[in-house]
Scaffold this active site. Structure first.
Site, PDB file in Angstrom:
ATOM      1  N   ARG A   1      31.456  59.125  40.471  1.00 47.31           N
ATOM      2  CA  ARG A   1      31.264  59.392  41.907  1.00 47.31           C
ATOM      3  C   ARG A   1      29.977  58.747  42.403  1.00 47.31           C
ATOM      4  O   ARG A   1      29.793  58.569  43.612  1.00 47.31           O
ATOM      5  CB  ARG A   1      31.188  60.902  42.191  1.00 47.31           C
ATOM      6  CG  ARG A   1      32.402  61.751  41.862  1.00 47.31           C
ATOM      7  CD  ARG A   1      33.680  61.178  42.366  1.00 47.31           C
ATOM      8  NE  ARG A   1      34.327  60.353  41.355  1.00 47.31           N
ATOM      9  CZ  ARG A   1      35.303  59.495  41.595  1.00 47.31           C
ATOM     10  NH1 ARG A   1      35.726  59.315  42.831  1.00 47.31           N
ATOM     11  NH2 ARG A   1      35.852  58.790  40.631  1.00 47.31           N
TER      12      ARG A   1
ATOM     13  N   GLN B   1      41.565  59.590  34.928  1.00 42.36           N
ATOM     14  CA  GLN B   1      41.211  60.512  36.011  1.00 42.36           C
ATOM     15  C   GLN B   1      42.281  61.583  36.220  1.00 42.36           C
ATOM     16  O   GLN B   1      42.380  62.170  37.305  1.00 42.36           O
ATOM     17  CB  GLN B   1      40.987  59.744  37.316  1.00 42.36           C
ATOM     18  CG  GLN B   1      39.784  58.815  37.279  1.00 42.36           C
ATOM     19  CD  GLN B   1      39.453  58.236  38.639  1.00 42.36           C
ATOM     20  OE1 GLN B   1      38.926  58.921  39.518  1.00 42.36           O
ATOM     21  NE2 GLN B   1      39.774  56.976  38.831  1.00 42.36           N
TER      22      GLN B   1
ATOM     23  N   ASP C   1      51.017  56.397  44.825  1.00 44.59           N
ATOM     24  CA  ASP C   1      49.563  56.444  44.622  1.00 44.59           C
ATOM     25  C   ASP C   1      49.221  57.628  43.714  1.00 44.59           C
ATOM     26  O   ASP C   1      49.950  58.621  43.688  1.00 44.59           O
ATOM     27  CB  ASP C   1      48.873  56.613  45.981  1.00 44.59           C
ATOM     28  CG  ASP C   1      47.380  56.389  45.905  1.00 44.59           C
ATOM     29  OD1 ASP C   1      46.908  55.827  44.901  1.00 44.59           O
ATOM     30  OD2 ASP C   1      46.675  56.768  46.865  1.00 44.59           O
ATOM     31  N   GLU C   2      48.105  57.522  42.977  1.00 41.38           N
ATOM     32  CA  GLU C   2      47.630  58.596  42.090  1.00 41.38           C
ATOM     33  C   GLU C   2      48.744  59.079  41.157  1.00 41.38           C
ATOM     34  O   GLU C   2      48.979  60.283  41.002  1.00 41.38           O
ATOM     35  CB  GLU C   2      47.099  59.776  42.923  1.00 41.38           C
ATOM     36  CG  GLU C   2      46.003  59.421  43.907  1.00 41.38           C
ATOM     37  CD  GLU C   2      44.647  59.172  43.242  1.00 41.38           C
ATOM     38  OE1 GLU C   2      44.592  59.126  42.004  1.00 41.38           O
ATOM     39  OE2 GLU C   2      43.656  59.016  43.975  1.00 41.38           O
TER      40      GLU C   2
ATOM     41  N   LYS D   1      41.981  50.416  44.637  1.00 38.69           N
ATOM     42  CA  LYS D   1      43.412  50.673  44.480  1.00 38.69           C
ATOM     43  C   LYS D   1      44.129  50.859  45.819  1.00 38.69           C
ATOM     44  O   LYS D   1      45.271  50.424  45.973  1.00 38.69           O
ATOM     45  CB  LYS D   1      43.635  51.898  43.592  1.00 38.69           C
ATOM     46  CG  LYS D   1      43.256  53.221  44.206  1.00 38.69           C
ATOM     47  CD  LYS D   1      43.592  54.380  43.290  1.00 38.69           C
ATOM     48  CE  LYS D   1      43.230  55.709  43.923  1.00 38.69           C
ATOM     49  NZ  LYS D   1      43.996  56.001  45.150  1.00 38.69           N
ATOM     50  N   THR D   2      43.469  51.518  46.779  1.00 31.99           N
ATOM     51  CA  THR D   2      44.117  51.737  48.081  1.00 31.99           C
ATOM     52  C   THR D   2      44.377  50.405  48.776  1.00 31.99           C
ATOM     53  O   THR D   2      45.438  50.199  49.379  1.00 31.99           O
ATOM     54  CB  THR D   2      43.244  52.631  48.975  1.00 31.99           C
ATOM     55  OG1 THR D   2      42.970  53.855  48.285  1.00 31.99           O
ATOM     56  CG2 THR D   2      43.948  52.936  50.283  1.00 31.99           C
TER      57      THR D   2
END
Length: 750
Positions: free
Chosen positions: A615, A271, A218-219, A34-35
């Site tokens: 993770r 998330q 973002d997020e 995503k980044t």
């Protein structure tokens, strides 16, 4: 250039980057890049001439993420990044308020209170108001004020249904008055003050609406109500269903959505794990409606984990309701099964983990590539003890942050008071540190004088004599001597001439080593100032103090030694490791028992488990204990319901044969237990459940379903005592968890 920007992107990533100038929602799964998509989208818009660098507003949640975005963009585009508006919600609001401080009714040098300073200010205020801090705990008041502001509410807008709430509202109102008088703002105030500024000032609002044609976030799943409304305001979206009373106190112009800014939101509803901080996962659903989103692109290809790990995460999260929906996949193979370990006690769980870590080391896996995750900080003690005993290096992620250390806060308080003498919090912190003979009674007299004359403590101190007068002279001399100095030299001068360096140099005995560490941190503060000058166009003291306040609360990287990472699952979000241990998978611990009492609580816990699973890149361990020492008591539990939601084919149970090492006897118990799922046979031996015989002769065991006349149906999760003292803990579907004395509770087996 466009060709090189887009090379290496998968079809979904490329589609997101090349979207037309319309609002879009990018559902970006864990490890889906995503980044890269977000930064490439910005570079693409600029390189194609769709927008100038000054027409972009990019919002992140941490300074670390913002810095990474700038670094990546610098490598993609041959332009100066300093003028671009890229930062956190708090950082961008601070920037806007600095530029328009008069319109926001703030002094140009207003200071930002971090959480600790805010709490100190509230305690000081409550003492002046004669508020009982036992009846009104300061931390509770702090939470009340912050949560109210995050809902967009001033004290006058909070509904007080009872005398207790009314008193908190009164404290809230006085706190705002005190902050305004002292020229300081807390974190929540940054957002609310900026929102109010744009709401009431049409010219300013329209200026920024016209400037920022592309807003990227973002997020997005972590946004709260106020942050979402701030974004809507900047984008020119009508504020229907907005903050309470917002329409009454504003004159927001309503533009047709075709002329609004394009909002490019990247997030993952699976998330969303920060509801306790005010995050509203519902904002993602609202976004598609409010911004007329026609483009929802799902990034489902995962570049992090093996297939079995992703399959486990997909199956688990599919049990949640109201998802936007996506399914992670990878081009890599399935990899190993998830390893499940059932320990007799938390001590045995820790011993098993240590043994596995040693084995991983022998296989060439670095300690820094291994993470131990837990739901509650209370779980770390046993793990840390086992690691120390085994001589394994570890680091607790999220320890005390640099700008929150005592000596750093003292140094910053001197600088804050030099910059803004109205800052009472800063004055109180250093007026007698290092000790200069100004006692508690003298400080109380200053506070009384300030209150009587409706002035700041500095004004009261300026009229005082003796040692207080000498303190005022010290601050004035520091201001005068550093007026023309560059930032690092200001820092060095203040550290030495305030007496801080001498204070720690003069420590002896047991405090000497601690004092040496504090001196090293003060030296590091000078280094931080030097680096700040090199990295920022505005290298003023005000700018640095703002930077320090905004950085407080974010993780600072430790040394580079090879060490394990210990952390809560919440802290693990955004990180990845070769091997992950998810510990304490017991009902009531993970999922947490509080989730049973909160609407949507279990869904959030499941999202937290989803984050924990994703993770891991290559190997994942899931462990739970039959008994655990928590809060000074030994308690029995049963395996987490999340384990039962995972496909059996993905799990490899490695529970050993019960041996003498299992230490139930030391706690006065006997016989291990089986989780509520079917007993697992290992090496031909089947585990048995602990039982308790009540005085009536009935036999009860953990995992057994029972019925109670008043509470209904439930499952036994704990058994203790014997004879007339026997009791069981039952998790009831409707009534939650309760302890019942078997001599009186008329339980029947289901």
């Amino acid at each position: 250039m466009n060709s090189s920007l887009l090379s290496g992107l998968n079809p979904e990533q490329r589609a997101a980057v090349e979207l037309p100038a319309q609002s879009a929602l990018i559902l970006a799964g864990a490890g889906s890049g995503k980044t890269r998509v977000l930064t490439t989208r910005i570079a693409y818009l600029i390189s194609t001439g769709a927008v100038s660098p000054h027409g972009i507003l990019a919002v992140t949640f941490t300074n670390k993420a913002a810095k990474e975005m700038v670094t990546r963009l610098s490598a993609m585009l041959p332009i100066n990044m300093r003028g671009m508006w890229i930062g956190t919600f708090h950082g961008l609001c601070n920037r806007m308020l600095r530029a328009h401080h008069r319109e926001a009714n703030l002094p140009q040098t207003f200071q930002i209170l971090d959480s600790g300073d805010q709490l100190s200010a509230i305690k000081r205020l409550m003492k002046a108001m004669n508020v009982d801090d036992e009846k009104f705990p300061p931390r509770e008041v702090q939470s009340f004020i912050s949560s109210s502001k995050e809902q967009g509410l001033r004290a006058s807008e909070v509904e007080a249904y009872d005398p207790y709430t009314r008193r908190k509202v009164e404290i809230f109102a006085e706190y705002d008055t005190q902050c305004q008088r002292e020229g300081v703002v807390d974190f929540s105030e940054l957002l609310l003050r900026c929102y109010e500024l744009l709401s009431r000032n049409a010219a300013l609002r329209e200026h920024y609406q016209e400037r920022f044609k592309h807003i990227l976030v973002d997020e997005f799943q972590d946004t709260n109500k106020l942050q979402y409304q701030w974004l809507k305001l900047l984008a020119g979206i009508p504020l229907s269903n907005s903050l309470p009373q917002a329409g009454e106190r504003t004159n927001v112009s309503l533009r047709d959505h075709s002329s609004t800014s394009a909002l490019f939101a990247v997030g993952d509803d699976d998330q969303s794990i920060y509801a306790f901080r005010g995050a509203n996962v519902g904002n993602m659903q609202a976004l598609t409606r409010d911004f007329h989103v026609e483009n929802v692109i799902k990034l489902e290809q995962n570049y992090r984990s093996h297939g079995n790990i992703l399959e486990a995460a997909n199956v688990l999260i599919s049990n949640n309701r109201n998802r936007l929906g996506k399914n992670l996949w990878t081009s890599e193979n399935g990899g190993e099964q998830l390893r499940v370990y059932e320990a007799a006690t938390d001590v045995d769980e820790a011993a098993f983990i240590v043994d596995e870590i040693k084995q991983l080391k022998s296989e060439g896996i670095n300690l820094r590539e291994i993470a131990l995750l837990y739901r509650s900080n209370a779980q770390s003690r046993v793990l840390e003890h086992a690691l120390v005993s085994a001589g394994l290096s570890y680091r607790v992620y999220g320890g005390l942050r640099f700008f929150e250390r005592q000596e750093i806060k003292h140094a910053l308080a001197y600088l804050r008071l030099m910059e803004n003498t109205d800052d009472d919090n800063a004055l109180l912190r250093i007026i007698n540190f290092p000790t200069r003979g100004i006692g508690a009674r003298s400080i109380e007299q200053l506070q009384e004088a300030a209150k009587m004359n409706s002035t700041t403590l500095w004004d009261a101190a300026a009229r005082a004599g003796g040692k207080v007068s000498a303190f005022v002279a010290l601050i004035e001399s520091l201001r005068s001597a550093t007026r023309e100095l560059p930032l690092p030299e200001i820092m060095d001068h203040v550290l030495h001439h305030s007496g801080l360096v001498a204070h720690y140099q003069n420590e002896t005995g047991v405090k000497k080593r601690e004092a040496e560490e504090r001196l090293e941190n003060l030296n590091e503060l000078v280094n931080a100032a030097t680096l700040f000058v090199h990295e920022n166009e505005d290298d003023s003291l005000t700018s640095f103090l703002t930077h320090a306040s905004l950085e407080a609360g974010e993780h600072q990287a430790g040394d580079q030694d090879d060490a394990l990472h210990l952390m809560t699952v919440h802290s693990a979000k955004g990180l990845e490791f070769h091997t992950v241990f998810i510990t304490g998978l017991e009902e009531g611990l993970f999922p947490h028992q509080n989730s049973q009492r909160e609407d949507g609580g279990l869904d959030e816990e499941r999202r937290l488990m989803y984050v924990a699973i994703t993770r891991a890149r290559r190997r994942l361990y899931l462990s739970f204990a039959q008994s655990r020492m928590l809060h000074g008591q030994v308690s029995y539990g049963m395996a987490s319901s999340f384990l039962r939601e995972l496909p059996e084919g993905l799990l490899h149970w490695i529970t050993p044969r019960v041996t003498q090492r299992n230490s139930f006897a030391s706690f006065g118990y006997s016989a291990p237990f089986t989780p509520s799922s079917p007993p697992v046979s290992v090496e031909g031996v089947q585990n048995s459940a602990p039982v308790q015989r009540a005085s009536s002769g009935s036999v009860w065991r953990i995992g057994q379903r029972v019925f109670h006349q008043k509470f209904g149906e439930g499952v036994i999760t704990g058994v203790e005592g014997s004879g007339a003292d026997a009791r069981v803990q039952v998790n009831f579907k409707r009534a939650g968890s309760k302890w019942l004395a078997l001599e009186y509770a008329k339980l029947t087996a289901v």
